[in-house]
Design a protein around this motif. Structure first.
Motif, PDB file in Angstrom:
ATOM      1  N   MET A 291      39.431  39.951  52.914  1.00 19.65           N
ATOM      2  CA  MET A 291      38.881  40.842  51.904  1.00 19.65           C
ATOM      3  C   MET A 291      38.523  40.082  50.638  1.00 19.65           C
ATOM      4  SD  MET A 291      38.914  44.399  51.862  1.00 19.65           S
ATOM      5  CE  MET A 291      39.227  45.642  53.082  1.00 19.65           C
ATOM      6  N   THR A 292      37.523  40.591  49.935  1.00 17.29           N
ATOM      7  CA  THR A 292      37.082  39.925  48.706  1.00 17.29           C
ATOM      8  C   THR A 292      38.193  39.929  47.662  1.00 17.29           C
ATOM      9  OG1 THR A 292      35.128  41.216  49.176  1.00 17.29           O
ATOM     10  CG2 THR A 292      35.039  39.780  47.257  1.00 17.29           C
ATOM     11  N   GLU A 293      38.327  38.810  46.955  1.00 10.99           N
ATOM     12  CA  GLU A 293      39.323  38.721  45.893  1.00 10.99           C
ATOM     13  C   GLU A 293      38.871  39.572  44.717  1.00 10.99           C
ATOM     14  OE1 GLU A 293      41.336  34.743  45.251  1.00 10.99           O
ATOM     15  OE2 GLU A 293      40.274  35.065  43.355  1.00 10.99           O
ATOM     16  N   LEU A 294      39.785  40.349  44.189  1.00 12.86           N
ATOM     17  CA  LEU A 294      39.424  41.267  43.111  1.00 12.86           C
ATOM     18  C   LEU A 294      39.167  40.501  41.822  1.00 12.86           C
ATOM     19  CD1 LEU A 294      39.241  44.371  42.624  1.00 12.86           C
ATOM     20  CD2 LEU A 294      41.484  44.168  41.567  1.00 12.86           C
ATOM     21  N   THR A 295      38.050  40.797  41.182  1.00 11.26           N
ATOM     22  CA  THR A 295      37.747  40.186  39.884  1.00 11.26           C
ATOM     23  C   THR A 295      38.471  40.958  38.801  1.00 11.26           C
ATOM     24  OG1 THR A 295      35.799  41.598  39.864  1.00 11.26           O
ATOM     25  CG2 THR A 295      35.483  39.301  40.505  1.00 11.26           C
ATOM     26  N   ARG A 296      38.740  40.298  37.685  1.00  6.10           N
ATOM     27  CA  ARG A 296      39.439  40.975  36.608  1.00  6.10           C
ATOM     28  C   ARG A 296      38.565  42.099  36.071  1.00  6.10           C
ATOM     29  NH1 ARG A 296      42.757  37.695  32.300  1.00  6.10           N
ATOM     30  NH2 ARG A 296      43.947  37.319  34.216  1.00  6.10           N
ATOM     31  N   GLY A 297      39.115  43.276  35.929  1.00  7.25           N
ATOM     32  CA  GLY A 297      38.332  44.420  35.462  1.00  7.25           C
ATOM     33  C   GLY A 297      37.343  44.912  36.506  1.00  7.25           C
ATOM     34  N   ALA A 298      37.429  44.355  37.725  1.00  5.34           N
ATOM     35  CA  ALA A 298      36.547  44.766  38.830  1.00  5.34           C
ATOM     36  C   ALA A 298      35.071  44.646  38.453  1.00  5.34           C
ATOM     37  CB  ALA A 298      36.864  46.179  39.304  1.00  5.34           C
ATOM     38  N   TYR A 299      34.679  43.521  37.874  1.00  7.64           N
ATOM     39  CA  TYR A 299      33.261  43.347  37.618  1.00  7.64           C
ATOM     40  C   TYR A 299      32.600  42.815  38.878  1.00  7.64           C
ATOM     41  CZ  TYR A 299      33.816  38.235  37.077  1.00  7.64           C
ATOM     42  OH  TYR A 299      34.081  36.911  37.279  1.00  7.64           O
ATOM     43  N   ALA A 300      31.296  43.027  38.973  1.00  4.62           N
ATOM     44  CA  ALA A 300      30.555  42.605  40.159  1.00  4.62           C
ATOM     45  C   ALA A 300      29.475  41.614  39.758  1.00  4.62           C
ATOM     46  CB  ALA A 300      29.920  43.808  40.850  1.00  4.62           C
ATOM     47  N   LEU A 301      29.134  40.748  40.690  1.00  3.87           N
ATOM     48  CA  LEU A 301      28.126  39.725  40.419  1.00  3.87           C
ATOM     49  C   LEU A 301      26.726  40.281  40.695  1.00  3.87           C
ATOM     50  CD1 LEU A 301      29.968  36.658  41.877  1.00  3.87           C
ATOM     51  CD2 LEU A 301      29.452  37.125  39.487  1.00  3.87           C
ATOM     52  N   PRO A 302      25.715  39.713  40.031  1.00  4.22           N
ATOM     53  CA  PRO A 302      24.372  40.289  40.136  1.00  4.22           C
ATOM     54  C   PRO A 302      23.775  40.187  41.540  1.00  4.22           C
ATOM     55  CG  PRO A 302      24.309  38.205  38.949  1.00  4.22           C
ATOM     56  CD  PRO A 302      25.750  38.546  39.126  1.00  4.22           C
TER      57      PRO A 302
ATOM     58  N   THR B 221      24.450  41.426  44.297  1.00  2.42           N
ATOM     59  CA  THR B 221      25.302  41.373  45.487  1.00  2.42           C
ATOM     60  C   THR B 221      25.055  42.578  46.395  1.00  2.42           C
ATOM     61  OG1 THR B 221      26.998  42.153  43.960  1.00  2.42           O
ATOM     62  CG2 THR B 221      27.173  39.890  44.717  1.00  2.42           C
ATOM     63  N   SER B 222      24.285  43.535  45.929  1.00  2.00           N
ATOM     64  CA  SER B 222      23.963  44.672  46.797  1.00  2.00           C
ATOM     65  C   SER B 222      23.155  44.223  48.005  1.00  2.00           C
ATOM     66  CB  SER B 222      23.168  45.714  46.011  1.00  2.00           C
ATOM     67  OG  SER B 222      21.971  45.132  45.528  1.00  2.00           O
TER      68      SER B 222
ATOM     69  N   THR C 177      23.934  42.360  50.219  1.00  6.87           N
ATOM     70  CA  THR C 177      24.747  42.262  51.431  1.00  6.87           C
ATOM     71  C   THR C 177      24.775  43.582  52.181  1.00  6.87           C
ATOM     72  OG1 THR C 177      26.704  42.776  50.117  1.00  6.87           O
ATOM     73  CG2 THR C 177      26.283  40.458  50.578  1.00  6.87           C
TER      74      THR C 177
END
Lengths: 390, 562, 332
Positions: free
Chosen positions: B1-12, B14-15, B17
């Motif tokens: 599973m993907t490692e959770l980013t702090r504050g659950a931000y997402a990278l540009p 990435t949709s 996928t």
């Protein structure tokens, strides 16, 4: 340099020394003087920042959130109704792990309407995920505000600096306002790892499914627990620069062998300290002043309570239908001791009722004559209530 | 599973996928369909294609698109009855595109600028095919055979090529210099033209069948049909087509003060207009057919090109539709008049058709010449066995003559519209059929799918724009041989091309690319496999159908997924 | 020509060579034919990469950012439902204090703009922040399953304004947000529609150039909520404009300075009959007739009030705007 300043004024100057770039201002008694003082500093060119007069408290919190995300150090202040109105935003800020500092000028919460001091407002949002630090006097308010920025920016957790309304905000004290170089030496320029930047365009505030949500919550909880170390370190580092400590996570005063202690948060500690000096005949009593309520300093508390037979938890709020708030957390923490003291949990001075000096002897009298009863308001006059409401 | 980013931000971005293409139940495809102009063109031109090229500022490419099908655009651009314009979808919106005028413009430009026909000389050992008749059918067959790599010998009984175009279409419709230039350029592509070779007299069909792999016959209809009124003919009978040919070659014309021409085809109309130009004061056309556009059914209309009819009327020719001649009024052996009655062709109970004169409607027309122009039939010299006394040949749809392998017929010699463009189309189809025959392949017909109907054009994306027509000489100025119609200017031709709705083919308007909510239409400067400049990204396309609905040209269709 | 061959160009390559700025990437989870997804794509395309976005809770935010995926290629924050104006104001104040040129955009739906987010929008406008606020108006709280907002048109059906024996859809009128916005006297406010993408781009660029608060209301059909096929979103949006029910106007400092004329105003029934949310108005019911007349009257009032009746020869009117020409050229 020591000057006689009103608490609000001192806090305003402390804020200015921290070089915020964006300040959101909305009036509410008893913090209004803070934002007014800041406005004057801006108008006189002594503070260069964007001063945004917002149209409500949730906008105040939102403006500082937006500004912090966009890469600026920020400030706002509120109290009572305003804290509750911005409650949604407070959770949002903390969950997003954004470093923001605000002052809560503790005030009772409607209904009934009251403009006077108790700590119901900050206690009501204790679960929002902010660091909450309580100041005993205005010097501490100044020093804690300055420390708060470093704590927030290092832990990526927002910090609420709680200052009793009127008792502190509107009281004159001789205050040492630190020189700008001291503050600059202590506080580096604002740096936030997740600053929104067109060159690195991340998306914050995403929808998190059950697959990931518990991890996020654990992470937040753990961060707050870990923040205790930073709170201690910031206080120590500031003490080294300024010569003044604000007590770290909690402060214990009095005879180390005393078996009775009274635990408080905020300015009521000063009343007890004065009263204790007036009544040496009542025996040794420790005064425990809790500075950090979130994170709850369990380890430090257990250390402070080792060897006590009785602990009075004297708090400035309650959870209706439950009882004391601080008291419940203290009792839970004390389960970690093999021989925990008996806890006498009282609320006092709700809605700004004056806490007189004679509360000290009366408390000790109660402690020594009775086993601990259920949580009660120590200064309530039941005779003024109809029978069915007692 | 993907490692959770702090504050659950997402990278540009990435949709990417998440392939939303899996949601589809239908998918958009580019669905080329012919525009109605293409299906309507007897020569098989793709007007949408060349209008598109002209609109992109590529006139030479546009001309090359025309001569993919029709090597005589300067000619057809003058004499064709342009069914493409009648079929043009834009005609239902404001005014049909002036395709005819654009074709003429491009044909003239090619002559002016010397654009080369896309023909490579055939190999020296290539097989040979004979083409008899250098009219439009034969010229077209020869050209298309040459393009397919055959060596072609083109025979004609006359000293020059051109057939009907030269002999029977007056210069005020088709100027001589244009005719000469087009034919000369076409013959110069490498067609072996053998003039003054009459079938039967100078060369036999058997010789041709021996020496050549296949034979295409485009002999036209050189023989006049029998004409009489109750068995009577005037002593000085002149048949319309002969008179016309004589006027065109020699320049002389009969003298008369009042003429009645019988017939409703192009010959009758041309004859009438020539007579007017030669100074005959009164010219009548008598036909049992109706004037075109009279609300009657199309079957009943005069066969002549409608604009020719209206120009004739402008020039003073009097037309009597739905009339027939009951008898000639003779003084001695000379005609002094005709008795006319209202007449219509009506069906008999057995389904056949007869001409019915209506009693009580008789009138007398005082004329001193009656000229029949009632149609021609094939002159079977050298082909009597093939024709078997029929007026016309009956080849199949690929122009092959049943029972005579290797022999193909097209043009006026077979039943049809009798137009130059139909003849050109016959030549092209016959060349394709001959090619398959010589390679030992089964015959195949080019079956064009149904054209894009008007309802599938999204008119919200087209503004009204007036049609530009090149000016026509006013009747008062139409004296002799001077061409009546003029040409569009380059920018006017471009304007007309720009009005084309591009039915069934991509306009590159960017609508699909602009309107896809999922950015699943991608644009490319290269041509995708389907020929367009847009590619559907099926990884993400959800099949909502917005692109298909908003495509102005009806070029995108939604197909069921899976 | 062969319709179904695989293209000869590798798509992943092609995707990154598109001649337009891609602010929202594919792979987002909007419904088929979503007008809001299209509108947001057009807006970010026109606004360019040097922006920062504050986005309200709603469809757009939900379908673009299910962690760990994000469709955004721009710096973006979703905070809460009601505070977009304030978040944007804070961002703007910070960027101003830092001396940066990045423009702040605020995105919200009609719920988050007309209703719960109204206050913070008003505050942001009043204080003159340099923010472009874009409201994607799909006329209901769509993300929560089609509930009525103050933007829902009169007589439309939603789950909280259904039709029945006692009711004919939404009782109240659509809130006239632009008039309210206009009375803030901001430099520029306009309405636009996904049926006219060039018009959207022009208005976005106009707003981007202005230093100060600007507001754009973009009519964005919701196939699910309005009850029509996703393929018809543009057609429905266009009819909303052509009937006069959704006028495209421009206001500067509260004054009407421009409107898209209607060359040939269509009767409202042409627009309404395409949508299930108005299906009850086409039943044999005298109340239905009355509502249709009411909606027609509202449309006519708009035409009158904004002076929308056009002449035949305006290339920027409802028939002429966004007509196409070969090669991607448009009239606008």
């Amino acid at each position: 340099m020591r000057k006689a300043l009103e608490g609000s004024q001192a806090i305003a100057q402390a804020v200015a020394l921290c070089r915020p770039q964006v300040i959101a201002a909305y009036p509410i008694t008893p913090q209004t003087h803070i934002v007014e003082n800041i406005a004057k500093l801006v108008a006189d060119g002594k503070l260069h920042c964007e001063y945004v007069s917002v149209e409500s408290e949730f906008s105040a919190a939102s403006v500082v959130l937006g500004a912090a995300l966009a890469g600026s150090r920020t400030y706002t202040a509120s109290a009572s109704q305003g804290i509750l109105l911005m409650a949604e935003v407070l959770f949002n800020i903390a969950g997003s792990r954004v470093p923001i500092v605000m002052t809560c000028a503790n005030r009772a919460v409607s209904a009934p309407l009251s403009i006077w001091n108790d700590q119901q407002d900050s206690m009501a949002v204790r679960d929002a995920g902010w660091i909450q630090l309580y100041c005993a006097d205005n010097q501490e308010a100044v020093d804690t505000t300055i420390q708060a920025y470093r704590i927030a920016e290092r832990t990526e957790l927002p910090v609420m600096v709680c200052v009793d309304g009127f008792s502190l905000t509107h009281t004159l004290e001789p205050i040492d306002i630190p020189p700008q170089q001291q503050v600059d030496a202590f506080l580096p320029p604002y740096q936030f790892a997740r600053t929104l930047d067109p060159r690195k365009p991340i998306s914050m505030g995403t929808l998190v499914s059950p697959d990931h949500y518990p991890e996020a919550r654990h992470s937040h909880h753990q961060a707050l627990l870990n923040a205790a170390d930073e709170i201690v370190a910031a206080d120590a580092d500031w003490a080294a620069i300024s010569g003044r400590s604000s007590g770290g996570l909690l402060q214990v005063e009095g005879d180390p062998d005393a078996e009775i202690a009274i635990l408080t948060l905020g300015s009521v500690h000063g009343t007890l300290a004065d009263a204790r000096e007036l009544h040496p005949e009542l025996g040794p009593v420790k005064l425990i002043r809790l500075r950090s309520f979130r994170p709850f300093p369990t380890a430090a508390l257990l250390q402070a309570c080792a060897g006590l037979t009785d602990l009075v938890v004297l708090e400035r709020a309650l959870s209706p239908g439950g009882g004391g708030i601080v008291g419940v957390e203290v009792k839970a923490a004390l389960l970690g001791l093999p021989n925990p003291p008996r806890v006498h949990n009282f609320a006092v001075g709700l809605g700004g009722r004056d806490v007189p000096l004679d509360i000290y002897p009366r408390l000790l009298q109660t402690v020594r004559s009775q086993p601990p009863g259920p949580f009660a308001l120590f200064d309530v006059d039941l005779g003024r209530l109809p029978a069915e409401d007692r | 599973m993907t490692e959770l980013t702090r504050g659950a931000y997402a990278l540009p971005g990435t949709s990417l996928t998440f392939k939303t293409g899996t949601w589809r139940v239908q998918k958009p495809v580019h669905h080329y369909r012919p525009a109605p102009c293409r299906n309507a063109c007897p020569a098989g031109e793709d007007a949408q294609a060349y209008l598109g090229l002209l609109a992109q500022g590529k006139p030479q490419k546009a001309w090359e698109a025309i001569v993919e099908a029709n090597p005589l655009p300067a000619i057809t651009g003058r004499v064709c009855h342009h069914p493409c314009e009648s079929a043009c979808n834009r005609g239902q919106y404001d005014e049909a595109i002036g395709i005819h005028g654009v074709e003429r413009f491009l044909g003239d430009e090619a002559i002016r600028l010397g654009w080369a026909y896309p023909v490579t000389p055939p190999a020296a050992e290539a097989r040979q095919v004979a083409v008899v008749g250098a009219g439009p059918a034969g010229l077209s067959a020869a050209y298309h055979l040459l393009r397919r790599g055959y060596r072609v010998s083109l025979f004609d009984s006359l000293p020059v090529a051109g057939g009907t175009c030269r002999m029977a279409i007056p210069p005020y419709r088709l100027p001589r210099n244009v005719l000469e230039a087009e034919i000369e350029r076409l013959l110069a592509t490498g067609i072996d033209f053998r003039a003054q070779q009459q079938l039967g007299r100078d060369v036999s069909l058997q010789e041709l069948q021996q020496d050549f792999g296949a034979v295409f016959l485009g002999p036209g209809t050189q023989k006049n049909r029998e004409w009489s009124i109750d068995g009577a003919v005037p002593r000085d009978l002149h048949v319309g087509l002969d008179l016309l040919k004589e006027w065109m070659t020699v320049g002389s014309m009969i003298q008369a003060s009042s003429v009645a021409i019988i017939g409703g085809g192009n010959t009758a109309v041309d004859m009438a207009r020539v007579l007017k130009r030669c100074g005959v004061p009164t010219v009548h056309i008598i036909t049992h057919q109706s004037l075109p556009g009279d609300g009657e059914d199309a079957e009943d209309a005069m066969r002549a090109i409608p604009r020719e009819i209206s120009q004739a009327q402008e020039e003073g020719v009097i037309i009597h539709p739905h009339r027939g001649i009951l008898r000639l009024i003779l003084r001695g052996e000379r005609v002094v008049g005709v008795e006319m009655a209202h007449m219509k062709k009506l069906p008999r109970p057995d389904g056949s058709v007869q001409r019915v004169p209506f009693e009580g409607t008789e009138t007398v027309l005082h004329v001193d010449q009656v000229i029949p122009a009632i149609g021609q039939q094939v002159d079977d010299s050298g082909m009597a066995d093939l024709l078997q006394r029929q007026p016309l040949f009956s080849p199949d749809a690929s122009c092959a003559l049943p029972g005579h392998p290797g022999i193909y017929v097209g043009g006026d010699a077979r039943p049809g519209t009798g137009s130059v463009s139909a003849a050109v189309g016959d030549g092209r189809r016959a060349a394709a059929a001959i090619d398959r025959y010589l390679r030992g392949l089964e015959p195949a017909l080019d079956n064009l799918p149904e054209a894009v109907p008007f309802q599938q054009i999204n008119l919200n994306y087209f503004e009204h724009a007036p049609r530009i027509d090149a000016p026509i000489l006013p009747p008062a100025q139409r004296s002799g041989q001077e061409e009546i119609e003029t040409s569009l200017e380059a920018n006017q031709a471009g304007h007309e091309a720009g009005r084309c709705l591009s039915c069934g083919n991509c306009l590159a308007c960017d609508n699909c690319w602009t309107l896809c909510p999922d950015s699943a239409v991608l644009k490319t400067t290269e041509r995708a496999a389907d020929g367009s400049h847009y590619v559907f990204d099926y990884d993400y396309c959800k099949g909502c159908g917005l692109c298909a609905h908003e495509c102005p040209c009806g070029y995108i269709a939604m197909e069921d997924e899976g | 020509m062969n319709a179904n061959d695989q293209p000869t160009i590798p798509i992943t390559d092609l995707r990154h060579r598109q001649p337009r700025f891609q602010g929202i990437e594919s792979g987002h989870r909007a419904c088929l034919g979503c007008g809001e997804a299209l509108a947001a794509r057009l807006v970010t395309e026109a606004a360019g990469p040097d922006v920062m976005i504050a986005n309200a809770t709603g469809c757009l935010e939900i379908f673009t950012t299910p962690w760990p995926e994000s469709a955004w290629r721009l710096p973006w924050m979703h905070s809460l439902f009601e505070n977009t104006g304030a978040i944007a104001a804070g961002m703007e104040a910070a960027l101003k204090a830092q001396g940066k040129s990045t423009k702040v955009l605020a995105f919200g739906g009609d719920g988050g703009t007309f209703d719960i987010g109204f206050q913070s929008l008003s505050g942001m406008l009043e204080r003159g922040h340099n923010v472009l606020y874009v409201c994607y108006d799909n006329e209901a709280y769509m993300n929560t399953g089609i509930q009525r907002s103050s933007s829902t048109p009169h007589a439309a059906i939603t789950t909280t304004s259904p039709a029945g024996r006692e009711r004919m859809g939404k009782r109240h009128l659509k809130k006239d947000i632009l008039t309210i916005i206009a009375s803030h006297h901001i430099p520029y406010a306009a309405s636009a529609s996904v049926a006219y993408p060039c018009d959207i781009r022009q208005k976005v660029r106009r707003a981007m150039e202005i230093e100060g608060p600007t507001f754009l209301l973009i009519h964005s059909p919701c196939p699910l909520g309005w009850g029509h096929d996703g393929a018809l979103s543009i057609e429905v949006a266009r009819l909303a404009v052509k009937t006069g029910l959704f006028p495209l106007i421009e206001l500067e400092r509260g004054e009407l300075i421009g409107a898209m004329p209607l060359r040939d105003p269509r009767p409202v029934t042409e627009y309404l009959r395409l949508q299930q949310r108005f299906a009850h108005l086409f039943k044999d019911d005298p109340r239905a007739r009355q509502e249709l007349e009411h909606l027609q009257a509202l449309a006519e009032r708009n035409i009158e009030y904004y002076g929308l009746k056009g002449t035949q020869d305006d290339p920027r009117d409802s028939e002429g705007a966004d007509t196409v020409r070969r090669g991607g050229q448009r009239w606008a």
